[in-house]
Design a protein around this motif. Structure first.
Motif, short mmCIF file in Angstrom:
data_model
loop_
_atom_site.label_atom_id
_atom_site.label_comp_id
_atom_site.label_asym_id
_atom_site.label_seq_id
_atom_site.Cartn_x
_atom_site.Cartn_y
_atom_site.Cartn_z
N TYR A 1 -4.69 4.12 10.95
CA TYR A 1 -3.99 3.94 9.68
C TYR A 1 -4.98 3.97 8.52
N TYR A 2 -4.54 4.41 7.38
CA TYR A 2 -5.33 4.41 6.15
C TYR A 2 -4.38 4.35 4.98
N VAL A 3 -4.89 4.07 3.79
CA VAL A 3 -4.08 4.00 2.58
C VAL A 3 -4.04 5.37 1.95
N GLY A 4 -2.83 5.95 1.79
CA GLY A 4 -2.67 7.28 1.23
C GLY A 4 -2.86 7.28 -0.27
N GLY A 5 -2.75 8.49 -0.85
CA GLY A 5 -2.93 8.66 -2.28
C GLY A 5 -1.91 7.92 -3.10
N ASP A 6 -0.76 7.59 -2.50
CA ASP A 6 0.29 6.89 -3.22
C ASP A 6 0.20 5.38 -3.05
N GLY A 7 -0.82 4.90 -2.33
CA GLY A 7 -1.01 3.46 -2.17
C GLY A 7 -0.34 2.85 -0.96
N TYR A 8 0.37 3.64 -0.13
CA TYR A 8 1.06 3.12 1.06
C TYR A 8 0.16 3.29 2.29
N PRO A 9 0.16 2.31 3.22
CA PRO A 9 -0.57 2.51 4.48
C PRO A 9 0.18 3.49 5.38
N ASP A 23 2.84 12.75 7.54
CA ASP A 23 2.43 11.38 7.25
C ASP A 23 3.56 10.45 7.62
N VAL A 24 3.27 9.45 8.44
CA VAL A 24 4.27 8.46 8.86
C VAL A 24 3.87 7.12 8.27
N SER A 25 4.76 6.55 7.46
CA SER A 25 4.47 5.27 6.80
C SER A 25 4.57 4.13 7.80
N LEU A 26 3.61 3.21 7.76
CA LEU A 26 3.69 2.03 8.62
C LEU A 26 4.84 1.12 8.22
N GLN A 27 5.37 1.32 7.01
CA GLN A 27 6.55 0.54 6.59
C GLN A 27 7.74 0.86 7.49
N THR A 28 7.81 2.13 7.97
CA THR A 28 8.88 2.51 8.90
C THR A 28 8.82 1.67 10.16
N PHE A 29 7.62 1.50 10.72
CA PHE A 29 7.47 0.67 11.92
C PHE A 29 7.79 -0.79 11.61
N GLN A 30 7.37 -1.26 10.43
CA GLN A 30 7.62 -2.64 10.06
C GLN A 30 9.12 -2.92 10.02
N GLU A 31 9.92 -1.98 9.47
CA GLU A 31 11.36 -2.14 9.41
C GLU A 31 11.96 -2.17 10.82
N GLN A 32 11.46 -1.29 11.69
CA GLN A 32 11.96 -1.27 13.06
C GLN A 32 11.63 -2.57 13.79
N MET A 33 10.45 -3.14 13.53
CA MET A 33 10.06 -4.39 14.19
C MET A 33 10.90 -5.57 13.72
N ASN A 34 11.36 -5.54 12.46
CA ASN A 34 12.10 -6.66 11.90
C ASN A 34 13.60 -6.57 12.14
N ALA A 42 -10.14 16.37 4.16
CA ALA A 42 -9.50 15.16 4.65
C ALA A 42 -9.82 14.93 6.13
N GLN A 43 -9.84 13.66 6.52
CA GLN A 43 -10.19 13.34 7.92
C GLN A 43 -9.23 13.97 8.91
N TRP A 44 -7.90 13.91 8.62
CA TRP A 44 -6.92 14.48 9.55
C TRP A 44 -7.13 15.99 9.72
N TYR A 45 -7.57 16.66 8.65
CA TYR A 45 -7.78 18.12 8.73
C TYR A 45 -9.00 18.42 9.60
N THR A 46 -10.10 17.74 9.33
CA THR A 46 -11.33 18.03 10.09
C THR A 46 -11.21 17.64 11.57
N LEU A 47 -10.51 16.51 11.85
CA LEU A 47 -10.33 16.10 13.25
C LEU A 47 -9.50 17.12 14.01
N ALA A 48 -8.40 17.59 13.41
CA ALA A 48 -7.55 18.57 14.07
C ALA A 48 -8.28 19.89 14.26
#
Length: 732
Positions: free
Chosen positions: A222-230, A251-262, A205-211
């Protein structure tokens, strides 16, 4: 034959009456003209001043509110990311403890989702395709049994997210993944498709090799995870005896940020977005058009729209502010603020029409009042003219004295209104008319009084809104002042007759923080020094800091001089019992025997202090303790106590990570190496105060115009020997 006396008297009376009537009519019409002119001038002046005032106040308040919202939302996202980064760092720390002391942990078995059902908020193990054979599992069983103990911490982190989409995990270089997540809805068992399970290897995975390649904390795009969420991923490598062993991540879902923004929306055109350090969109609440998130994002600094490109450049420079931009051909106001923990910048936009709507509404309402008043003037003056003519016909039969009295009585209130109108036009909204003539002049005066009262009330309301904003800032400054006043102060006689020199300082960031230092004598021959850093910021961290400071001091004052490790152990247990917010604190505490120079100390997860020894003639860091857990994370932990002897003239220097991690405008930290170089430019005779001032000046040179991101706290103690008597003041 000449006129008789009677005729002459009548002639004089007629002439006098005509003259009197003419004078009265002149005064009346002159007064009307003067009043009409004054009212016109007042209306024009009032329109101009009210338009200017409303535009200035409304625009400033709208921009300040928009910027305030941007800063609050950026701070919220920054705290969320920092909290997750701290969680991953804590995971790496716990892994190090397991690998260093395997005998202290049981061997555990975790469920395999490819074999049995596993639900969200449960720890499980996933094997990469190349390690699923029984022989390979048997070969790794001892290591996996030990490392499975980390699942308790991962489960606790996921549960703390309270239903938000999240995942925490540890990926080993040997091919297995220990994980806990909550990325699935309706509490269904975790599902892995055959295509996924037959190919997925976390090590690729990219996160593993970068770290692994960087050797430090990384945050992915951001990227789309195995479960379909960004999502975005925070990853930190961990090591076993100096060798790379794997990567811990979250893994931090961008939906969390979206809720905080709204959470707070200013209007129907309001939308939000964030860009990373490369100027690319990371998330956006705009569904389509410019600044909408639709696949790979280009660097906004290269946008065809010049205003967006300039705004992106300022955002990537870490600035904050409010500027107009063009989005899809429409003017918006953009307020932006940095997200320091990950190097992003947050922006919120509102259409210019909505920003200017309040000032337009106020201007139109006021214009309607002025127009209504102006519309009533002409009928009033028509009626006044008719009455004047009727009075002229009657006054032809009245003597000059009676005519003069009536002229004076009639013209006086008109002059009062004219003068009052000029005074109101100059800004005196407290001017009131007390005219009781019982006619239209009195009605006009009452109209003046009502209108000026309403105008004053509107301006007062605008002032109250502004004062409320300033009150919040005042309260935060007062909280910071109270926190600083709790720190000990070096009084003039504090160290008189004592063989030590001591100086300490704390420079908090803009908000109240969690750093503190302390020093006190436990008896005639022992002094204790402490420096600490609470894991969080803000008011909760400040309260936790004061509790930790009191507990440490009380335990030290009630223990014997050689039981410093027990003091820290008891303090940890007491803090754990009171720690409802899951915070922790790093602490370095040391005790100096003023007669012998013996210095015993305990390091509980804090930055290593520096010692200037007479043998080396230079400052050097104390060796790090292998087992030095922070306070407040777990009950019953034991701490290692060490000791050394200070010769006369030797100095101990304590500091928090706000010193070594002070960032310049490009995000580069000061570093431990630079701190050591600064310290070693000082002579062996440099006193603690000058030593700390030198470090402070170097931090200022490094940081430049960048905003202070963390509290900066330092303490220096120089042992001058039992025969010396010297004193130095410190500042808080």
């Amino acid at each position: 034959m000449g006129h008789s006396v009677g005729q002459r008297i009548m002639g004089l009376a007629v002439i006098g009456s005509i003259l009197t009537t003419a004078v009265i009519l002149g005064l009346s019409f002159g007064g009307q003209t003067l009043l009409y002119s004054g009212l016109a001038s007042w209306e024009s002046s009032l329109r101009i001043s009210s338009d200017s005032e409303a535009d200035s106040i409304s625009s400033e308040l709208a921009e300040r509110r928009l910027l305030g919202m941007a800063k609050v939302k950026a701070r919220t996202i920054d705290l969320t990311m920092q909290y997750n980064i701290d969680d991953v760092r804590m995971t790496v720390y716990q892994l190090a403890l397991m690998m260093e002391h395997p005998e202290q942990y049981p061997r555990r078995n975790l469920p395999d989702p490819l074999v049995q059902s596993v639900f969200p908020e449960e720890g499980y193990i996933y094997y990469s395709p190349d390690v699923r054979s029984e022989n390979k599992k048997a070969e790794l069983s001892g290591e996996i049994g030990l490392m499975s103990n980390i699942s308790d911490g991962l489960v606790a982190m996921v549960k703390r997210e309270k239903g938000k989409q999240a995942a925490f995990y540890v990926a080993s270089e040997h091919g297995y993944l220990i994980c806990c997540d909550s990325l699935y809805e309706n509490y269904k068992p975790l599902g892995f498709t055959e295509d996924f399970s037959s190919q997925h290897d976390p090590r690729k995975a990219q996160w593993y090799t970068l770290a692994k390649e960087s050797g430090e904390t990384i945050v992915t795009d951001y990227y789309v995870g195995g479960d379909g969420y960004p999502i975005i991923t925070i990853a930190i490598p961990y090591y076993d005896d100096g060798e790379f062993a794997g990567v811990a991540g979250a893994d931090v879902s961008l939906q969390t940020f979206q809720e905080q923004m709204n959470d707070a929306v200013m209007g129907i055109t309001n939308f939000n977005f964030a860009i990373n350090e490369e100027g690319k969109l990371m998330f956006s609440s705009r569904p389509e058009g410019a600044l909408a998130l639709d696949g790979d994002s280009d660097d906004l600094r290269n946008s065809d729209e010049k205003s967006i490109a300039e705004a992106a450049a300022r955002m990537m420079a870490g600035e904050e502010g409010t500027i107009p931009v063009m989005v899809d051909g429409e003017t918006y106001y953009l307020a932006f603020a940095p997200i320091p923990s990950i190097g992003w910048s947050f922006g919120t936009l509102l259409a210019a029409g909505e920003v200017q709507a309040p000032m337009q509404e106020a201007r139109l309402a006021f214009a309607e009042k002025i127009s209504a008043f102006s519309g009533a003037e002409e009928p009033f003056f028509d009626r006044l003219g008719s009455q004047s003519l009727w009075l002229a016909g009657i006054l032809l039969l009245v003597m000059l004295a009676a005519g003069g009295m009536m002229a004076a009585r009639f013209s006086r209130p008109i002059h009062l209104l004219a003068e009052g109108a000029k005074e109101i036009a100059k800004g005196n909204l407290d001017r009131r008319f007390d005219i009781r003539t019982g006619d239209e002049v009195e009605e006009l005066a009452d109209g003046f009084n009502v209108m000026t009262g309403e105008l004053k009330a509107q301006l007062k309301q605008l002032a109250e809104v502004t004062a409320e904003k300033e009150c919040i800032a005042t309260e935060m400054n007062l909280a910071a002042l109270i926190q600083t006043s709790a720190l000990p102060k070096l009084l003039p006689d504090a160290f008189r007759e004592k063989p030590v020199l001591l100086y300490a300082s704390m420079h908090p960031a803009k908000e109240v923080g969690g750093d503190f230092y302390d020093f006190y004598f436990t008896d005639e021959n022992h002094i204790v020094i402490t420096i600490a850093d609470v894991s969080d910021k803000g008011v909760p961290a400040a309260l936790f800091m004061m509790i930790a400071k009191i507990i440490l001091k009380n335990n030290a004052m009630t223990s014997s001089p050689d039981e410093l490790a027990d003091v820290v152990m008891r303090s940890n247990d007491q803090l754990y019992e009171e720690n409802s917010e899951d915070m922790f604190v790093t602490v370095f505490i040391g005790q100096l025997n003023l007669l012998t120079g013996e210095f015993i100390y305990v390091n509980a997860g804090h930055n290593p202090p520096m010692i200037r020894s007479s043998r080396q003639g230079a400052f050097e860091y104390l060796p790090r303790m292998k087992k030095s857990p922070m306070l407040g994370i777990q009950k019953g932990l034991r701490y290692q106590q060490r000791s050394l002897f200070l010769a006369p003239g030797e100095t101990v220097f304590l500091y928090t990570d706000g010193v070594t991690e002070a960032m310049d405008e490009s995000g580069r930290i000061l570093s431990e190496e630079r701190l050591e170089a600064v310290m070693n430019r000082q002579s062996g005779e440099t006193e603690p105060r000058e030593l700390i001032e030198s470090v402070r000046r170097d931090i200022a040179d490094h940081v430049g115009n960048a905003e202070q991101s963390d509290d900066i706290t330092m303490l220096a103690l120089r042992y001058i020997g039992a025969s010396s008597k010297k004193h130095e003041n410190g500042e808080m």
